[in-house]
Scaffold this motif. Structure first.
Motif, PDB file in Angstrom:
ATOM      1  N   VAL A 195     -77.454 -17.400  14.005  1.00 26.42           N
ATOM      2  CA  VAL A 195     -78.867 -16.732  14.209  1.00 26.42           C
ATOM      3  C   VAL A 195     -79.199 -15.898  13.467  1.00 26.42           C
ATOM      4  O   VAL A 195     -80.963 -16.164  12.409  1.00 26.42           O
ATOM      5  CB  VAL A 195     -79.338 -16.629  15.443  1.00 26.42           C
ATOM      6  N   GLN A 196     -78.314 -14.778  13.094  1.00 24.84           N
ATOM      7  CA  GLN A 196     -79.117 -13.368  12.568  1.00 24.84           C
ATOM      8  C   GLN A 196     -79.136 -13.694  10.864  1.00 24.84           C
ATOM      9  O   GLN A 196     -79.451 -13.687  10.405  1.00 24.84           O
ATOM     10  CB  GLN A 196     -78.268 -12.279  13.398  1.00 24.84           C
ATOM     11  N   ILE A 197     -77.831 -14.480  10.488  1.00 28.67           N
ATOM     12  CA  ILE A 197     -77.514 -15.101   9.700  1.00 28.67           C
ATOM     13  C   ILE A 197     -79.082 -15.593   8.892  1.00 28.67           C
ATOM     14  O   ILE A 197     -79.713 -15.234   7.387  1.00 28.67           O
ATOM     15  CB  ILE A 197     -76.069 -15.897   9.286  1.00 28.67           C
ATOM     16  N   ILE A 198     -79.064 -16.867   9.709  1.00 31.94           N
ATOM     17  CA  ILE A 198     -80.129 -17.224   9.827  1.00 31.94           C
ATOM     18  C   ILE A 198     -81.485 -16.004   9.238  1.00 31.94           C
ATOM     19  O   ILE A 198     -81.993 -17.183   8.186  1.00 31.94           O
ATOM     20  CB  ILE A 198     -80.425 -18.628  10.436  1.00 31.94           C
ATOM     21  N   ILE A 199     -81.902 -15.920  10.123  1.00 35.84           N
ATOM     22  CA  ILE A 199     -82.660 -15.054  10.157  1.00 35.84           C
ATOM     23  C   ILE A 199     -82.686 -14.192   8.759  1.00 35.84           C
ATOM     24  O   ILE A 199     -83.584 -13.842   7.857  1.00 35.84           O
ATOM     25  CB  ILE A 199     -83.316 -14.322  11.106  1.00 35.84           C
ATOM     26  N   THR A 200     -82.121 -13.769   8.728  1.00 33.72           N
ATOM     27  CA  THR A 200     -81.757 -13.339   6.963  1.00 33.72           C
ATOM     28  C   THR A 200     -81.869 -13.811   6.372  1.00 33.72           C
ATOM     29  O   THR A 200     -82.013 -13.185   5.207  1.00 33.72           O
ATOM     30  CB  THR A 200     -79.849 -11.730   6.860  1.00 33.72           C
ATOM     31  N   ALA A 201     -81.726 -14.646   5.959  1.00 35.96           N
ATOM     32  CA  ALA A 201     -81.673 -15.002   4.890  1.00 35.96           C
ATOM     33  C   ALA A 201     -83.131 -16.106   4.689  1.00 35.96           C
ATOM     34  O   ALA A 201     -83.218 -15.831   3.352  1.00 35.96           O
ATOM     35  CB  ALA A 201     -79.976 -16.585   5.414  1.00 35.96           C
ATOM     36  N   SER A 202     -83.975 -16.738   5.611  1.00 36.04           N
ATOM     37  CA  SER A 202     -84.764 -16.984   4.838  1.00 36.04           C
ATOM     38  C   SER A 202     -86.267 -15.427   4.906  1.00 36.04           C
ATOM     39  O   SER A 202     -87.366 -16.266   5.126  1.00 36.04           O
ATOM     40  CB  SER A 202     -85.429 -17.520   6.518  1.00 36.04           C
ATOM     41  N   GLY A 203     -85.929 -14.396   5.490  1.00 37.81           N
ATOM     42  CA  GLY A 203     -86.826 -13.829   5.752  1.00 37.81           C
ATOM     43  C   GLY A 203     -86.559 -12.677   3.900  1.00 37.81           C
ATOM     44  O   GLY A 203     -85.616 -13.457   3.690  1.00 37.81           O
ATOM     45  N   GLY A 253     -72.014 -16.236  -0.075  1.00 42.29           N
ATOM     46  CA  GLY A 253     -71.099 -17.244   0.200  1.00 42.29           C
ATOM     47  C   GLY A 253     -70.140 -16.383   0.779  1.00 42.29           C
ATOM     48  O   GLY A 253     -69.280 -17.266   1.232  1.00 42.29           O
ATOM     49  N   SER A 254     -69.794 -15.011   0.370  1.00 45.16           N
ATOM     50  CA  SER A 254     -68.633 -14.194   1.232  1.00 45.16           C
ATOM     51  C   SER A 254     -69.001 -14.416   2.574  1.00 45.16           C
ATOM     52  O   SER A 254     -67.750 -15.141   3.968  1.00 45.16           O
ATOM     53  CB  SER A 254     -68.655 -12.921   0.641  1.00 45.16           C
ATOM     54  N   MET A 255     -69.747 -13.724   2.988  1.00 43.70           N
ATOM     55  CA  MET A 255     -70.225 -13.762   3.965  1.00 43.70           C
ATOM     56  C   MET A 255     -70.796 -15.472   5.246  1.00 43.70           C
ATOM     57  O   MET A 255     -69.749 -15.263   5.867  1.00 43.70           O
ATOM     58  CB  MET A 255     -71.550 -13.209   4.733  1.00 43.70           C
ATOM     59  N   LEU A 256     -71.046 -16.376   4.175  1.00 42.61           N
ATOM     60  CA  LEU A 256     -70.644 -17.874   5.063  1.00 42.61           C
ATOM     61  C   LEU A 256     -69.335 -18.052   4.792  1.00 42.61           C
ATOM     62  O   LEU A 256     -68.957 -18.952   6.079  1.00 42.61           O
ATOM     63  CB  LEU A 256     -71.676 -18.445   3.515  1.00 42.61           C
ATOM     64  N   LEU A 257     -68.694 -18.092   4.122  1.00 48.98           N
ATOM     65  CA  LEU A 257     -67.131 -18.140   4.039  1.00 48.98           C
ATOM     66  C   LEU A 257     -66.564 -17.699   5.414  1.00 48.98           C
ATOM     67  O   LEU A 257     -65.555 -18.391   6.104  1.00 48.98           O
ATOM     68  CB  LEU A 257     -66.497 -18.276   2.586  1.00 48.98           C
ATOM     69  N   CYS A 258     -67.016 -16.001   5.756  1.00 46.77           N
ATOM     70  CA  CYS A 258     -65.907 -15.385   6.536  1.00 46.77           C
ATOM     71  C   CYS A 258     -67.091 -15.906   7.722  1.00 46.77           C
ATOM     72  O   CYS A 258     -66.140 -16.604   9.208  1.00 46.77           O
ATOM     73  CB  CYS A 258     -66.464 -14.076   6.811  1.00 46.77           C
ATOM     74  N   TYR A 259     -67.725 -16.655   7.869  1.00 44.61           N
ATOM     75  CA  TYR A 259     -68.443 -17.270   9.349  1.00 44.61           C
ATOM     76  C   TYR A 259     -67.827 -18.163   9.381  1.00 44.61           C
ATOM     77  O   TYR A 259     -67.595 -18.535  10.327  1.00 44.61           O
ATOM     78  CB  TYR A 259     -70.096 -16.922   9.015  1.00 44.61           C
ATOM     79  N   LEU A 260     -67.591 -19.358   8.706  1.00 48.84           N
ATOM     80  CA  LEU A 260     -66.852 -20.434   9.010  1.00 48.84           C
ATOM     81  C   LEU A 260     -65.416 -20.674   9.461  1.00 48.84           C
ATOM     82  O   LEU A 260     -65.045 -21.065  10.620  1.00 48.84           O
ATOM     83  CB  LEU A 260     -67.411 -21.474   7.202  1.00 48.84           C
TER      84      LEU A 260
END
Length: 156
Positions: free
Chosen positions: A46-54, A66-73
């Protein structure tokens, strides 16, 4: 390193009888820890989505994003394996499903240590061939079995 003596066949048979009817199988991670892991991952997502859309998300480098998304996955994959991982004790030895299959035969164990951590109760099996093999117990039956195994395979 000093050589450890294996338990006798009588001690090994008594251990397997005390553990109960084999195979003894159970979840590798306690339910409360798995639930906590999924809650933490949901909050992070949720925090990633809020940050990305803000507005702050517009200034993040695509490489960093991309690195953050890869770590999250990768964290999602670990949580999934925590969810489905099973530990099994048989007449042959101990096994656990994980990202890679873990197993050790009774004859290979030189020393075992029970480690009662908050997140999971663990059994470290030292085989003399490199790193120890760690198994998790997510059920009370496995925890009791791990404690009994460590008593039989203690340093002699």
């Amino acid at each position: 390193m000093a050589k450890h003596t294996q338990p006798s066949e009588a001690e090994q048979s008594q251990l397997l009888e005390e553990i109960g009817p084999l195979p003894l199988q159970g979840l590798a991670w306690p339910r409360r820890i798995k639930i906590l892991a999924w809650i933490v991952l949901a909050v992070i997502g949720v925090q990633i989505i809020i940050t990305a859309s803000g507005p702050g998300g517009q200034h993040i480098s695509p490489i960093v994003a991309g690195s953050m998304l890869l770590c999250y996955l990768a964290l999602l994959v670990l949580a999934w394996y925590m969810q489905i991982s099973v530990t099994t004790i048989t007449h042959v030895g101990i096994q656990q499903t994980w990202i890679s299959h873990r197993e050790v035969a009774w004859s290979d164990i030189q020393f075992a240590k029970f480690i009662p951590l908050f997140a999971s109760k663990r059994l470290m099996c030292f085989t003399g061939r490199g790193r120890p093999i760690v198994f998790q117990a997510g059920t009370r039956d496995l925890e009791i079995a791990f404690a009994r195994i460590s008593l039989v395979y203690r340093r002699r």
